[in-house]
Design a protein around this motif. Sequence first.
Motif, PDB file in Angstrom:
ATOM      1  N   ASN A  44      79.569 -14.788 -10.139  1.00 28.61           N
ATOM      2  CA  ASN A  44      80.789 -14.986  -9.384  1.00 28.61           C
ATOM      3  C   ASN A  44      81.393 -13.648  -9.051  1.00 28.61           C
ATOM      4  N   CYS A 209      88.152 -18.918  -3.278  1.00 29.31           N
ATOM      5  CA  CYS A 209      87.690 -19.793  -2.201  1.00 29.31           C
ATOM      6  C   CYS A 209      88.687 -19.729  -1.049  1.00 29.31           C
ATOM      7  N   ASP A 211      89.365 -22.258   2.036  1.00 32.87           N
ATOM      8  CA  ASP A 211      89.010 -23.581   2.557  1.00 32.87           C
ATOM      9  C   ASP A 211      87.768 -24.133   1.876  1.00 32.87           C
ATOM     10  N   GLY A 212      87.689 -23.938   0.550  1.00 33.87           N
ATOM     11  CA  GLY A 212      86.592 -24.490  -0.228  1.00 33.87           C
ATOM     12  C   GLY A 212      85.324 -23.673  -0.234  1.00 33.87           C
ATOM     13  N   LYS A 213      85.267 -22.590   0.499  1.00 34.78           N
ATOM     14  CA  LYS A 213      84.076 -21.744   0.558  1.00 34.78           C
ATOM     15  C   LYS A 213      84.297 -20.500  -0.303  1.00 34.78           C
ATOM     16  N   ARG A 214      83.349 -20.215  -1.192  1.00 35.60           N
ATOM     17  CA  ARG A 214      83.485 -19.056  -2.062  1.00 35.60           C
ATOM     18  C   ARG A 214      83.413 -17.764  -1.263  1.00 35.60           C
ATOM     19  N   VAL A 215      84.347 -16.863  -1.567  1.00 30.78           N
ATOM     20  CA  VAL A 215      84.411 -15.579  -0.872  1.00 30.78           C
ATOM     21  C   VAL A 215      84.750 -14.503  -1.887  1.00 30.78           C
ATOM     22  N   GLU A 219      87.873 -10.325   1.221  1.00 30.89           N
ATOM     23  CA  GLU A 219      87.999 -11.216   2.364  1.00 30.89           C
ATOM     24  C   GLU A 219      89.339 -11.947   2.335  1.00 30.89           C
TER      25      GLU A 219
END
Length: 648
Positions: A44, A209, A211-215, A219
């Motif tokens: 992660n 995250c 909008d639910g997307k791991r970043v 970012e």
Amino acid sequence: MTACRLYTPLPPTFRLVPELELALLLRPPKGLSKKFPKPKENGNSMPPAGRAPQQLSDESEEEEEEGGRRIAGVYIPPAPVPICSTECVGPRLIISKIVNENFKSYAGRQVLGHFHKNFTSIIGPNGSGKSNVIDSMLFVFGYRANKIRSKKLSVLIHKSENHQNIRSATVAVHFVRINDLPGDDYEIIPNSEFVISRTVFNDNTSYYCVDGKRVQFREVAQILRTHGIDLIHNRFLILQVWIENLKYLPQNIPRLFDLIRLQDERMKPAFYFALRNTLVANDLNQARSVAYGATRYRVVTLEGEIIEIEGTMSGGGREKRTGRMGRSATVTTDENPAEIAAMESRLEELGGRLAQTRDRIRNREDTVSTLTRDTQKWKVELSSASNLIKLSKFKLHNLPFRPPPSELKTYTLEELSQFNENELEIASINCHDILKKMKPNLSAINDFNEKDAIYKTKCEELDDVTNRRNEVRQGFEEVRKARLSEFMEGFHIISYKLKEMYQTITLGGDAEFELVDSLDPFVEGVSFSVRPPRKSWKNISNLSGGEKTLSSLALVFALHYYKPSPLYVMDEIDAALDFKNVSIVGNYIKERTKNAQFIVISLRSNMFELANHLVGIYKTNNCTKSCSIIPEKYARMAEAQIERGRSV
């Protein structure tokens, strides 16, 4: 967490440089700013948490902005344009709600909000979890556990009697862009909603995250920066600690270790091991201002309260618990012969190991010395060879001119008869012997040509490096002048606005914000003096608690006037103000919220009564819950009931 750190000593001036420069948004060159590592745990991506990141992405990923410049490979972005206004034209970003799931005192899924587009006040009794709202935002914005009043990230996971063995906690902040309409109405810009969340696990790992997307965290920071929320300079989050730091620009607070006097000086290391850099404050207010600053400290008060580095506090009560503080302390030791013998044996063993280590060090030093001598010898030989090449080149260019040999003379028979053939043969043999002994180096000319080519190449490289150095030096000088010019421009704007702000919130006072050294403002800092209504001029350090708070708020509002943010979060900034001044500050915020979103934590009725929405925080069964109400709606209902009563 502060937008600027304030250094000692205070009287007669305090320092805001270079931190004031950050508040003025004069960003340092990105290529020169400190890069934080991006460690990964369990796959992660982990952010550089614990402080607002100063570099959000790698240079290769940064897009050069118009007006920026690049010097020696270092990209310097253009200076931000100062807004110098409290008006907001066009779409703006707001926080619609915050969803906490098993975060600190919030058990299960708890929704905070919805927040009003202008003025929302968070209220609730002490210990109910109001400050955890701020902590949840700090958590999402990438701060380390010790900045969220915790020892480690896993402590942020909720744990209570009815909620055991929870493995993770999540905070999600919901953002949306809106266009203002008359009154409380607004329209949501289509497809502008987004959610930034962070999840932590009980093994102290976390991930982000969008909008639910791991970043990665950079970012997240980049997205917020494009919408006017700057995590680098932190213009939107105004904590009570921020105000307290301005109030107590710092003070001469001693270390507890320095106050201890021992009869046996050998015991000093033991005391330092236990006390470290624990500070001694006069009271709890002063202790809080020091303990919760940009750098965390362990602080003890004269009344016995202790604030640990992680933020926990112990002590208090009606009676003072001074202990031995301020009194002489005698240190005695009980000697145990067996323990002393064991320690002496251990000491001898360590002494032997120390001697061996020293021998190895001496051997290494001898080796280093030998290599150093060889290096010096090689340098001398290299220098001699270089000098010889230069000398050979000089001699080659200064060879005397030799005319070409004349044609061979032709002798007649009579002239030849005069020569002795044996003498001529002996002379020829002697000439051959001389030529053999001379042994000329026929490859010297080729060697010289090679060295001459190398020399010319090095000269060209030197000229190129010199030109690049001159370009960098000129660019640095231009940047230095631009930095000074832009800083002075911003400083004058803020100084003028500070005077106006202080006059507004004090109803007639005056303030001066001056440079100590106008020729070099980045060295000596600034002087902050105020004149409260119907009083004389005073340095900020000589004001009362409420006057210091008003002065600090005036500076905060002046800094935010220079570069406003679409939203602000304020944590009990009115704690030290009386009823009158709370009303003045509250009404100023109410006026300012026409084109910005303010989320204010307050316990003062004349502050939260001005809010458009109220978010109540309360506790049941050791778990924090919340509810949201619209005061104006209930006021209209009350007026309607009154009218119906009158008609009856």
